[in-house]
Motif scaffolding. Structure first.
Motif, mmCIF file in Angstrom:
data_model
loop_
_atom_site.group_PDB
_atom_site.id
_atom_site.type_symbol
_atom_site.label_atom_id
_atom_site.label_comp_id
_atom_site.label_asym_id
_atom_site.label_seq_id
_atom_site.Cartn_x
_atom_site.Cartn_y
_atom_site.Cartn_z
ATOM 1 N N THR A 21 77.112 -35.561 -46.437
ATOM 2 C CA THR A 21 75.731 -36.211 -46.565
ATOM 3 C C THR A 21 76.006 -37.431 -45.890
ATOM 4 O OG1 THR A 21 76.173 -37.461 -48.597
ATOM 5 C CG2 THR A 21 75.424 -35.155 -48.850
ATOM 6 N N HIS A 22 74.660 -37.970 -45.415
ATOM 7 C CA HIS A 22 74.716 -39.342 -44.752
ATOM 8 C C HIS A 22 75.182 -40.343 -45.630
ATOM 9 C CE1 HIS A 22 70.939 -37.431 -42.915
ATOM 10 N NE2 HIS A 22 71.792 -37.162 -41.990
ATOM 11 N N LEU A 31 78.681 -42.789 -44.820
ATOM 12 C CA LEU A 31 78.485 -44.187 -44.632
ATOM 13 C C LEU A 31 79.394 -44.845 -45.505
ATOM 14 C CD1 LEU A 31 74.590 -44.203 -44.340
ATOM 15 C CD2 LEU A 31 76.229 -45.064 -42.563
ATOM 16 N N ASP A 79 72.827 -46.866 -47.292
ATOM 17 C CA ASP A 79 71.471 -46.623 -46.887
ATOM 18 C C ASP A 79 71.103 -46.859 -45.610
ATOM 19 O OD1 ASP A 79 71.017 -45.886 -49.767
ATOM 20 O OD2 ASP A 79 70.429 -47.971 -50.319
ATOM 21 N N GLN A 80 72.246 -47.475 -44.872
ATOM 22 C CA GLN A 80 72.022 -47.813 -43.236
ATOM 23 C C GLN A 80 72.161 -46.415 -42.443
ATOM 24 O OE1 GLN A 80 71.073 -50.813 -42.653
ATOM 25 N NE2 GLN A 80 70.878 -51.009 -44.803
ATOM 26 N N GLN A 81 71.359 -45.503 -42.599
ATOM 27 C CA GLN A 81 71.504 -44.132 -41.754
ATOM 28 C C GLN A 81 71.218 -44.470 -40.303
ATOM 29 O OE1 GLN A 81 69.087 -40.853 -42.848
ATOM 30 N NE2 GLN A 81 69.430 -41.257 -45.150
ATOM 31 N N ASN A 82 70.600 -45.334 -39.817
ATOM 32 C CA ASN A 82 70.423 -45.927 -38.378
ATOM 33 C C ASN A 82 71.883 -46.309 -37.900
ATOM 34 O OD1 ASN A 82 68.758 -46.201 -35.843
ATOM 35 N ND2 ASN A 82 69.441 -48.246 -36.108
ATOM 36 N N LEU A 106 74.747 -44.930 -38.772
ATOM 37 C CA LEU A 106 75.433 -43.752 -38.595
ATOM 38 C C LEU A 106 74.803 -43.006 -37.392
ATOM 39 C CD1 LEU A 106 77.317 -41.207 -39.387
ATOM 40 C CD2 LEU A 106 75.550 -40.510 -41.140
ATOM 41 N N ARG A 107 73.467 -42.907 -37.167
ATOM 42 C CA ARG A 107 72.954 -42.103 -35.848
ATOM 43 C C ARG A 107 73.436 -42.691 -34.666
ATOM 44 N NH1 ARG A 107 68.276 -41.789 -39.537
ATOM 45 N NH2 ARG A 107 67.457 -43.690 -38.495
ATOM 46 N N GLY A 157 72.919 -34.193 -43.561
ATOM 47 C CA GLY A 157 74.279 -35.037 -43.112
ATOM 48 C C GLY A 157 74.721 -34.184 -41.995
#
Length: 234
Positions: free
Chosen positions: A180-181, A185, A195-198, A200-201, A228
């Motif tokens: 998962t994301h 992370l 919570d910083q999915q950006n 990861l992207r 994810g």
């Protein structure tokens, strides 16, 4: 006494200390015909050198000018089991426990003798060299050699940043499984980035640009929408 050898012929030791007197002492205590020495004078330089020089052992002072040595240990342990011996003037029990709990392999209080230092180094290196090497993963033309921290595609080496490599290594160790994301992370960046999915992207996009033959149509790293990512099984 038989000398310990690594693939390069001499064990590579990264010395992390900002005291000139200690650096001079270690240069004389660890002769160049037996060891290949690399140096860093602060915590951030140590983290960069640990990834770039691929040492067999780190000799680490705790009182660094930018990061505390315990934090350096924690960050290295997020991606590598390489041996770390702490060399510090801190002789309190709680300092020793903190460093060992963070992942240090040994703790030596300054001042110390040359013979004791060399003996501690031999013990830690011997234990490390006896461990099974990390695996090599192959996914079609993509090869990830964890022992050498080397990634190639079709025989050509790919230069990754430390974070890109950590991300790919995590996926390789869980090949075929969806991560998962949040899991990614926390493992790569730490709990503060959960919570910083950006973040990861952006890193995933950069990684795909380097390892995928056609980044817009990934064949190695598969996106699980809303969940994810997973690395294609070998």
């Amino acid at each position: 006494m038989q000398k310990l050898k690594t693939d390069s012929g001499r064990p590579r030791i990264l010395v992390v200390d900002d005291e000139a007197a200690i650096l001079r002492f270690l240069k004389s205590a660890l002769p160049c015909e037996e060891y290949s020495l690399h140096f860093a004078e602060n915590g951030h330089a140590a983290l960069a050198a640990a990834a770039a020089a691929r040492p067999d052992l780190i000799l680490l002072d705790l009182g660094l000018p930018d990061l505390d040595g315990v934090e350096v240990i924690r960050r290295i342990r997020e991606w590598s089991p390489l041996p770390i011996i702490v060399l510090s003037v801190r002789d309190r029990e709680d300092d020793k426990v903190a460093a060992l709990d963070a992942g240090a392999d040994d703790y030596l209080v300054k001042p110390f003798g040359v013979a004791e230092l060399q003996a501690r180094i031999r013990v830690v290196l011997r234990r490390s060299l006896q461990q099974a090497p990390e695996p090599v993963y192959r996914f079609d033309e993509l090869e990830i050699d964890l022992q050498r921290r080397k990634v190639t595609r079709g025989g050509t080496e790919i230069q990754l940043t430390p974070t890109e490599y950590d991300l790919l290594r995590l996926l390789a160790n869980h090949a075929g499984l969806v991560l998962t994301h949040g899991q990614i992370l926390k493992q790569v960046w730490g709990n503060a980035y959960a919570d910083q999915q950006n973040v990861l992207r952006v890193t995933m996009s950069n990684l795909r640009q380097k390892i995928e033959p056609v980044p817009s149509r990934p064949r190695y790293i598969i996106t699980e929408l809303g969940v994810g990512y997973r690395l294609k099984s070998a």
